[in-house]
Design an enzyme around this catalytic site. Sequence first.
Site, PDB file in Angstrom:
ATOM      1  N   CYS A   1       3.877  -1.477   2.690  1.00 57.34           N
ATOM      2  CA  CYS A   1       2.524  -0.972   2.965  1.00 57.34           C
ATOM      3  C   CYS A   1       2.032  -0.071   1.826  1.00 57.34           C
ATOM      4  O   CYS A   1       1.640  -0.585   0.784  1.00 57.34           O
ATOM      5  CB  CYS A   1       2.470  -0.274   4.312  1.00 57.34           C
ATOM      6  SG  CYS A   1       0.795  -0.082   4.939  1.00 57.34           S
TER       7      CYS A   1
ATOM      8  N   ARG B   1      -6.793  -2.520  -0.227  1.00 60.09           N
ATOM      9  CA  ARG B   1      -6.352  -1.499   0.733  1.00 60.09           C
ATOM     10  C   ARG B   1      -7.057  -1.686   2.061  1.00 60.09           C
ATOM     11  O   ARG B   1      -8.211  -2.096   2.111  1.00 60.09           O
ATOM     12  CB  ARG B   1      -6.693  -0.109   0.195  1.00 60.09           C
ATOM     13  CG  ARG B   1      -5.482   0.712  -0.120  1.00 60.09           C
ATOM     14  CD  ARG B   1      -5.894   2.084  -0.597  1.00 60.09           C
ATOM     15  NE  ARG B   1      -5.644   3.086   0.416  1.00 60.09           N
ATOM     16  CZ  ARG B   1      -6.125   4.324   0.355  1.00 60.09           C
ATOM     17  NH1 ARG B   1      -6.892   4.686  -0.625  1.00 60.09           N
ATOM     18  NH2 ARG B   1      -5.822   5.190   1.297  1.00 60.09           N
TER      19      ARG B   1
ATOM     20  N   HIS C   1       5.605  -3.411   8.009  1.00 60.07           N
ATOM     21  CA  HIS C   1       6.636  -2.369   8.087  1.00 60.07           C
ATOM     22  C   HIS C   1       7.917  -2.888   8.737  1.00 60.07           C
ATOM     23  O   HIS C   1       8.120  -2.668   9.933  1.00 60.07           O
ATOM     24  CB  HIS C   1       6.117  -1.185   8.909  1.00 60.07           C
ATOM     25  CG  HIS C   1       4.960  -0.468   8.278  1.00 60.07           C
ATOM     26  ND1 HIS C   1       5.124   0.439   7.260  1.00 60.07           N
ATOM     27  CD2 HIS C   1       3.628  -0.529   8.512  1.00 60.07           C
ATOM     28  CE1 HIS C   1       3.948   0.912   6.897  1.00 60.07           C
ATOM     29  NE2 HIS C   1       3.023   0.338   7.634  1.00 60.07           N
TER      30      HIS C   1
ATOM     31  N   GLU D   1      10.673  -1.652   8.608  1.00 57.95           N
ATOM     32  CA  GLU D   1      11.473  -0.495   9.021  1.00 57.95           C
ATOM     33  C   GLU D   1      11.159  -0.036  10.445  1.00 57.95           C
ATOM     34  O   GLU D   1      11.876   0.790  10.998  1.00 57.95           O
ATOM     35  CB  GLU D   1      11.272   0.662   8.028  1.00 57.95           C
ATOM     36  CG  GLU D   1       9.902   1.355   8.074  1.00 57.95           C
ATOM     37  CD  GLU D   1       8.796   0.662   7.273  1.00 57.95           C
ATOM     38  OE1 GLU D   1       8.997  -0.512   6.880  1.00 57.95           O
ATOM     39  OE2 GLU D   1       7.740   1.280   7.055  1.00 57.95           O
TER      40      GLU D   1
END
EC number: 4.3.3.6
Lengths: 199, 321
Positions: free
Chosen positions: A81, A110, A175, A177
């Site tokens: 990201c 973005r 993401h 994670e």
Amino acid sequence: MSGPRIGILALQGDVREHARALSDVGARPVEVRRATELAAVDGLVLPGGESTTIGRLLQVFELLEPLRAAVVAGLPVFGSCAGMILLARDVVDGRPDQPLIGGLDMVVRRNAFGRQVDSFEVDLDVDGVEGPPVHAVFIRAPWVEKAGDAVEVLARVAEAPVAVRQGSLLATAFHPELTGDSRMHRLFVDIARSSGSGR
Amino acid sequence: MVPDWSEKRRHIMSQGQTATAGPATDSARHAGTARVKRGMAEMLKGGVIMDVVTAEQARIAEDAGAVAVMALERVPADIRAQGGVARMSDPDMISEIIEAVSIPVMAKARIGHFVEAQVLQALGVDYVDESEVLTPADPHHHIDKWSFTVPFVCGATNLGEALRRLAEGAAMIRSKGEAGTGEVSNAVVHMRTIRAEIGRLSALPAEELYAAAKELRAPVELVTEVARLGRLPVVLFTAGGIATPADAALMMQLGADGVFVGSGIFKSGDPARRARAIVEATTMFNDPDVLVKVSRGLGEAMVGINVAELPSAARYADRGW
């Protein structure tokens, strides 16, 4: 054999989640806030966060140039990201003056998918990741607007590239994670391992 | 076996909430899930969220490295000074701020005022703060935050309050502190209280968690989850009285994931410089050399109010139930 030492840029963002995912795949995560700490890692993760904030802190704490030099010298880096934005050559819909590390021959947009109310989760097939689709979480996420020939697209959402690789640089607009599925981190640690033996 | 609260909610939230945005081929996209809401707050960690009342202030905040701005009509210090009913901000002002910056924009709704929250969601605000700083709209009920796509942050003075807000669907918690005072003591007390109560829960045998839930007036599923994790299942920021870089570093060392600064920046002598200093202190909160450097030459801090001298009716932290 102990796993590779993987730094996580710890100026701002979801550092803890990346540390857990790296530990899950046998790497040794260490937080990096200083240029001196950069020398001691076999790879680096740029976490999710606010790219304008991290960019400014990179300048203030004199990490921007050392990071650019490390990328040029072949340090394996994985950005998610905000981390993907930092690895881009250029950014659209961001701030024209926002500092980037660069390394990946791509332009990113973005907040490409919209504001937080448009943030979403979706199952995604990612090249190089075996097994079932990766469950991907997109939060005010960027996408890759333009990519050079050297950039390999690993996954797309609605045509737009959202996971890319160029040599030992890896980036995702989502993401990995946040989900407990550490296969993207395994892919990165494998890249860091193989690049370490050649460096 | 106690079911996992967040997984259950995630499941509920993923039903029938497919995003309408984007091409039809992405019918499997799910927006507004607990993971997307909580994940947004994870990305703000280690950062500073600044109160702003104009687009110009928002740009100063973004330049200084804020991770988000909180758009509101009056900062808490002015709400205190001027009195009257404090409400959601003017939509025009919020839209201007959204246009002015690339970072996330938050805005405040009154406690229980779900229509203000609906307006903020429709405006495209990235996070709603159901805030005790505004005049509460409902003396009994907070907003049912599960029914929104936009995520919510709520204030808490203790663990029970934090868990009741999570049960209502909050995706991020902040200490209440005492907003608009420039006095950090209440934020310290609230952060220490929440952390200490979590520590006690983690030490309890499983069969005692039921009684603990009753005492905390919170769902046993959430209490069990907190005991297992040793922390809240969401990000915990601090707010209410942070006025200096040292205040921000203090709260980070006490275990905050990040910092809200309300009146402390734009009520000070040199807002741009103080904003940068607080951002740097929040990042390097454990490095006294950096803290010395950023604390120099900041000019006047905001004029403070001693919380102990505030009459109980003027204490915002007592609002919320």
